[in-house]
Write a protein that holds these residues in place. Structure first.
Motif, PDB file in Angstrom:
ATOM      1  N   ALA A 208       0.809  -1.200   0.085  1.00 27.54           N
ATOM      2  CA  ALA A 208       0.039  -0.142   0.052  1.00 27.54           C
ATOM      3  C   ALA A 208       0.714   1.203  -0.101  1.00 27.54           C
ATOM      4  CB  ALA A 208      -0.949  -0.056   1.380  1.00 27.54           C
ATOM      5  N   SER A 209       1.152   1.827  -1.390  1.00 26.80           N
ATOM      6  CA  SER A 209       2.009   2.923  -1.392  1.00 26.80           C
ATOM      7  C   SER A 209       3.337   2.479  -0.988  1.00 26.80           C
ATOM      8  CB  SER A 209       1.337   4.315  -0.820  1.00 26.80           C
ATOM      9  OG  SER A 209       1.846   4.583   0.530  1.00 26.80           O
ATOM     10  N   SER A 210       3.952   3.138   0.212  1.00 27.45           N
ATOM     11  CA  SER A 210       5.379   2.759   0.428  1.00 27.45           C
ATOM     12  C   SER A 210       5.436   1.774   1.930  1.00 27.45           C
ATOM     13  CB  SER A 210       6.184   4.106   0.817  1.00 27.45           C
ATOM     14  OG  SER A 210       5.566   4.595   1.843  1.00 27.45           O
ATOM     15  N   SER A 211       3.948   1.221   2.224  1.00 29.27           N
ATOM     16  CA  SER A 211       4.152   0.445   3.376  1.00 29.27           C
ATOM     17  C   SER A 211       3.519  -0.979   2.915  1.00 29.27           C
ATOM     18  CB  SER A 211       3.295   0.911   4.458  1.00 29.27           C
ATOM     19  OG  SER A 211       2.201   1.169   3.993  1.00 29.27           O
ATOM     20  N   TYR A 212       3.484  -1.799   3.710  1.00 27.48           N
ATOM     21  CA  TYR A 212       2.684  -3.170   3.596  1.00 27.48           C
ATOM     22  C   TYR A 212       2.188  -3.584   4.774  1.00 27.48           C
ATOM     23  CZ  TYR A 212       6.530  -4.855   6.495  1.00 27.48           C
ATOM     24  OH  TYR A 212       7.239  -5.355   7.825  1.00 27.48           O
ATOM     25  N   THR A 213       1.286  -4.463   4.443  1.00 31.07           N
ATOM     26  CA  THR A 213       0.523  -5.551   5.420  1.00 31.07           C
ATOM     27  C   THR A 213       0.707  -6.829   5.001  1.00 31.07           C
ATOM     28  OG1 THR A 213      -1.355  -5.150   4.428  1.00 31.07           O
ATOM     29  CG2 THR A 213      -1.015  -3.518   5.956  1.00 31.07           C
ATOM     30  N   CYS A 214       0.822  -7.718   6.139  1.00 31.79           N
ATOM     31  CA  CYS A 214       0.751  -9.081   6.154  1.00 31.79           C
ATOM     32  C   CYS A 214      -0.332  -9.789   6.429  1.00 31.79           C
ATOM     33  CB  CYS A 214       2.059  -9.625   6.869  1.00 31.79           C
ATOM     34  SG  CYS A 214       3.660  -9.431   6.300  1.00 31.79           S
ATOM     35  N   ALA A 215      -0.855 -10.631   5.741  1.00 28.45           N
ATOM     36  CA  ALA A 215      -2.345 -11.317   6.120  1.00 28.45           C
ATOM     37  C   ALA A 215      -1.505 -12.730   6.467  1.00 28.45           C
ATOM     38  CB  ALA A 215      -2.885 -11.679   4.794  1.00 28.45           C
TER      39      ALA A 215
END
Length: 103
Positions: free
Chosen positions: A40-47
């Motif tokens: 997500a733009s310059s960050s991330y999320t982990c599922a």
């Protein structure tokens, strides 16, 4: 040989560049234990996969009494009942075996 190592290191340690020049925060994949990275733009999320939690899925979820649905007393009852059932079957088998030997 040494120059191939440097080339490999240089290519594999640089994050992937997306169209438009943005750096992909999911490269290399920061999610552990089978987690799925979403940029997500310059960050991330982990599922996280089942059984893991945390921002990078690095923490194993601890099972509690609520997760099993059984209290310690219920588990003890199942174990004791199983042992008693096996003992009853064994004694019954011995009695039948001795009865058949008398004939």
């Amino acid at each position: 040989m040494y120059s191939m190592y440097i080339l490999y290191f240089a290519l594999c340690s640089v994050p992937l560049i997306l169209a438009g020049g943005a750096v992909d925060p999911c490269s290399p994949d920061p999610c552990l234990n089978g987690g799925t990275c979403s940029a997500a733009s310059s960050s991330y999320t982990c599922a996280c996969a089942s059984g893991y939690t945390g921002s990078t899925c690095n923490t194993a979820v601890q099972m509690s009494e609520e997760d099993t649905g059984l209290s310690n007393g219920e588990i003890a009852g199942i174990v004791i009942g199983s042992i008693a059932g096996v003992a009853l079957i064994a004694v019954g088998g011995i009695i039948i075996w001795k009865f058949l030997l008398k004939k």
